[in-house]
Design an enzyme around this catalytic site. Structure first.
Site, PDB file in Angstrom:
ATOM      1  N   HIS A  96      47.786  66.770  38.863  1.00 51.64           N
ATOM      2  CA  HIS A  96      48.070  67.054  40.264  1.00 51.64           C
ATOM      3  C   HIS A  96      46.877  67.639  41.035  1.00 51.64           C
ATOM      4  CE1 HIS A  96      52.039  67.450  42.746  1.00 51.64           C
ATOM      5  NE2 HIS A  96      51.116  66.738  43.364  1.00 51.64           N
ATOM      6  N   ASP A 123      58.400  67.965  43.010  1.00 49.90           N
ATOM      7  CA  ASP A 123      57.751  68.667  41.901  1.00 49.90           C
ATOM      8  C   ASP A 123      58.674  69.758  41.372  1.00 49.90           C
ATOM      9  OD1 ASP A 123      55.786  70.002  40.276  1.00 49.90           O
ATOM     10  OD2 ASP A 123      54.218  69.515  41.724  1.00 49.90           O
ATOM     11  N   HIS A 125      57.232  72.378  40.357  1.00 47.65           N
ATOM     12  CA  HIS A 125      56.375  73.535  40.657  1.00 47.65           C
ATOM     13  C   HIS A 125      55.961  73.550  42.126  1.00 47.65           C
ATOM     14  CE1 HIS A 125      55.702  72.244  36.439  1.00 47.65           C
ATOM     15  NE2 HIS A 125      55.808  73.543  36.187  1.00 47.65           N
ATOM     16  N   ASP A 127      52.981  74.727  43.151  1.00 46.63           N
ATOM     17  CA  ASP A 127      51.529  74.433  43.194  1.00 46.63           C
ATOM     18  C   ASP A 127      50.833  75.102  44.377  1.00 46.63           C
ATOM     19  OD1 ASP A 127      51.884  72.978  40.895  1.00 46.63           O
ATOM     20  OD2 ASP A 127      51.876  71.015  41.878  1.00 46.63           O
ATOM     21  N   HIS A 140      45.561  72.200  38.779  1.00 46.99           N
ATOM     22  CA  HIS A 140      46.657  71.350  39.268  1.00 46.99           C
ATOM     23  C   HIS A 140      47.763  72.190  39.916  1.00 46.99           C
ATOM     24  CE1 HIS A 140      49.443  71.354  35.415  1.00 46.99           C
ATOM     25  NE2 HIS A 140      48.983  72.554  35.696  1.00 46.99           N
ATOM     26  N   ASP A 225      55.278  64.283  41.484  1.00 47.54           N
ATOM     27  CA  ASP A 225      54.900  64.815  40.178  1.00 47.54           C
ATOM     28  C   ASP A 225      55.967  64.353  39.183  1.00 47.54           C
ATOM     29  OD1 ASP A 225      54.607  66.609  37.936  1.00 47.54           O
ATOM     30  OD2 ASP A 225      53.643  68.094  39.234  1.00 47.54           O
ATOM     31  N   ASP A 227      57.087  65.727  36.717  1.00 49.83           N
ATOM     32  CA  ASP A 227      58.008  66.786  36.309  1.00 49.83           C
ATOM     33  C   ASP A 227      59.056  67.123  37.377  1.00 49.83           C
ATOM     34  OD1 ASP A 227      56.906  68.817  38.040  1.00 49.83           O
ATOM     35  OD2 ASP A 227      55.395  69.292  36.526  1.00 49.83           O
ATOM     36  N   GLU A 270      50.564  63.451  37.150  1.00 45.27           N
ATOM     37  CA  GLU A 270      50.934  64.183  35.936  1.00 45.27           C
ATOM     38  C   GLU A 270      51.494  63.317  34.826  1.00 45.27           C
ATOM     39  OE1 GLU A 270      50.491  67.529  35.158  1.00 45.27           O
ATOM     40  OE2 GLU A 270      49.432  67.919  37.033  1.00 45.27           O
TER      41      GLU A 270
HETATM   42  N1  ARG Z   1      52.338  77.417  38.104  1.00 44.49           N
HETATM   43  C1  ARG Z   1      51.827  76.995  36.833  1.00 44.49           C
HETATM   44  C2  ARG Z   1      50.320  77.215  36.766  1.00 44.49           C
HETATM   45  O1  ARG Z   1      49.702  77.570  37.706  1.00 44.49           O
HETATM   46  C3  ARG Z   1      52.191  75.559  36.545  1.00 44.49           C
HETATM   47  C4  ARG Z   1      51.592  74.550  37.491  1.00 44.49           C
HETATM   48  C5  ARG Z   1      52.041  73.175  37.154  1.00 44.49           C
HETATM   49  N2  ARG Z   1      51.535  72.244  38.102  1.00 44.49           N
HETATM   50  C6  ARG Z   1      51.673  70.940  38.024  1.00 44.49           C
HETATM   51  N3  ARG Z   1      51.080  70.222  38.936  1.00 44.49           N
HETATM   52  N4  ARG Z   1      52.357  70.400  37.061  1.00 44.49           N
HETATM   53  O2  ARG Z   1      49.742  76.994  35.742  1.00 44.49           O
HETATM   54 MN    MN Z   2      52.593  69.484  40.561  1.00 45.59          MN
HETATM   55 MN    MN Z   3      54.812  70.058  38.360  1.00 38.67          MN
END
Ligand code: ARG
Ligand code: MN
Ligand code: MN
Length: 305
Positions: A96, A123, A125, A127, A140, A225, A227, A270
């Site tokens: 990401h 997503d 998350h 981010d 990411h 994403d 996820d 991702e």
């Molecule tokens: N918030 C977590 C981190 O900063 C997970 C981030 C996940 N991001 C993603 N694009 N999958 O590590």
């Molecule tokens: Mn993400």
């Molecule tokens: Mn994510």
């Protein structure tokens, strides 16, 4: 629609190797063929090549691969801004962190076109870490903060034309770090976490956002994403979080986006093909793009209930 495929085999925004195989997996899973079958023209511009990574000073020792991510950001900003002149860019990631560059490219193009840019973030998350607040050091987790123009990205080139929080809408959120929580509360941004989807379903909140994009003649960048999806249907991702969007919810989002006709650029991020189960996640992502680009069961109005 003229669809422009851009490969972005970036792996440096997190620590688990494999996302660099994403573009190849989308090609093998038939992304171009899926679009052609829907009567779109397709131009695969190949993989974007980042310039050399130049050493930079960074005050957060956790952060890794910042020079590489900056090089990707520069290359993708240019590639996406240019592709938007010719059609609808579909960026095949890559992790990401590529969205640091793709959203910047969309912002550059929107500014030139005199239109506001909106971002739909699908997503688990949020981010919204900055280079300063991330504890994992995985970049990411930072593209939303970058797009907002938040401080804390010191050695990075400034985001071209920051996107107002009010123009950003997130869906599927179910993992937010403490610093991210504070950042989200401090700005005007729409966070449709899983709780909202459980209570209201996906249709009403998505239509509300799309109505705003349409009312302002906005451009719409969608960042999908893997996820966002529940791990049971999409295992090929390094950061699985239980309780994600179902197969039907995800297709419904894509179908509504198609009906809106508002999407101007798309990230697919991702996917880690090394973690996949006989290509099922890659195929699901390609099928979701199919729905976004107009595939439906019936192509004319039929009698429903
Ligand atoms: N918030 C977590 C981190 O900063 C997970 C981030 C996940 N991001 C993603 N694009 N999958 O590590
Ligand atoms: Mn993400
Ligand atoms: Mn994510």
């Amino acid at each position: 629609t003229h669809c422009i495929l851009l490969g972005a085999p970036i792996d440096e925004g997190q620590r688990r190797p494999g996302c660099l195989m994403g573009p190849a997996a989308y090609r093998v899973a038939g992304l171009a063929q899926t679009l052609t079958a829907l009567n779109h023209s397709v131009e695969d511009r190949g993989d974007v090549i980042p310039g050399p990574a130049r050493p930079v000073a960074c005050t957060n020792p956790a952060v890794h691969h910042l020079p590489e991510v900056i090089a990707w950001t520069d290359a993708l900003r240019t590639a996406v801004a240019e592709a938007l002149d010719d059609g609808l860019p579909i960026i095949m990631g890559g992790d990401h962190a590529l969205a640091l560059g793709t959203v910047a490219g969309a912002a550059v193009h929107a500014e030139r076109a005199g239109r506001p840019l909106f971002v739909l973030w699908l997503d688990a998350h949020s981010d919204i870490h900055t280079v300063r607040t991330t504890t994992s050091g995985n970049l990411h987790g930072t593209p939303i903060a970058y797009a907002l123009g938040l401080p804390g990205f010191d050695p990075c080139p400034p985001f071209p034309h920051p996107v107002p929080g009010a123009n950003i809408c997130m869906f599927g959120i179910r993992s937010v770090d403490p610093a991210e929580h504070a950042a989200l509360l401090a700005i005007d941004i729409t966070v449709n976490d899983m709780r909202v989807l459980d209570e209201h379903g996906i249709v009403a909140p998505l239509r509300a956002f799309l109505d705003r994009v349409e009312a302002e003649n906005g451009m719409l960048h969608v960042s999908l994403d893997v996820d966002f999806l529940d791990p049971s249907i999409a295992p090929a991702v390094g950061t699985t979080v239980p309780g994600g969007a179902t197969f039907r919810e995800a297709h419904l989002v894509m179908e509504l986006l198609h009906e809106s006709g508002l999407v101007t650029s798309l990230d697919l991020v991702e996917l880690n093909p090394f973690l996949d189960d006989r290509g099922r996640t890659a195929k699901l992502m390609v099928d979701l793009v199919g729905s976004l680009m107009g595939r439906k069961v019936f192509d004319r109005p039929t009698r429903s209930f």
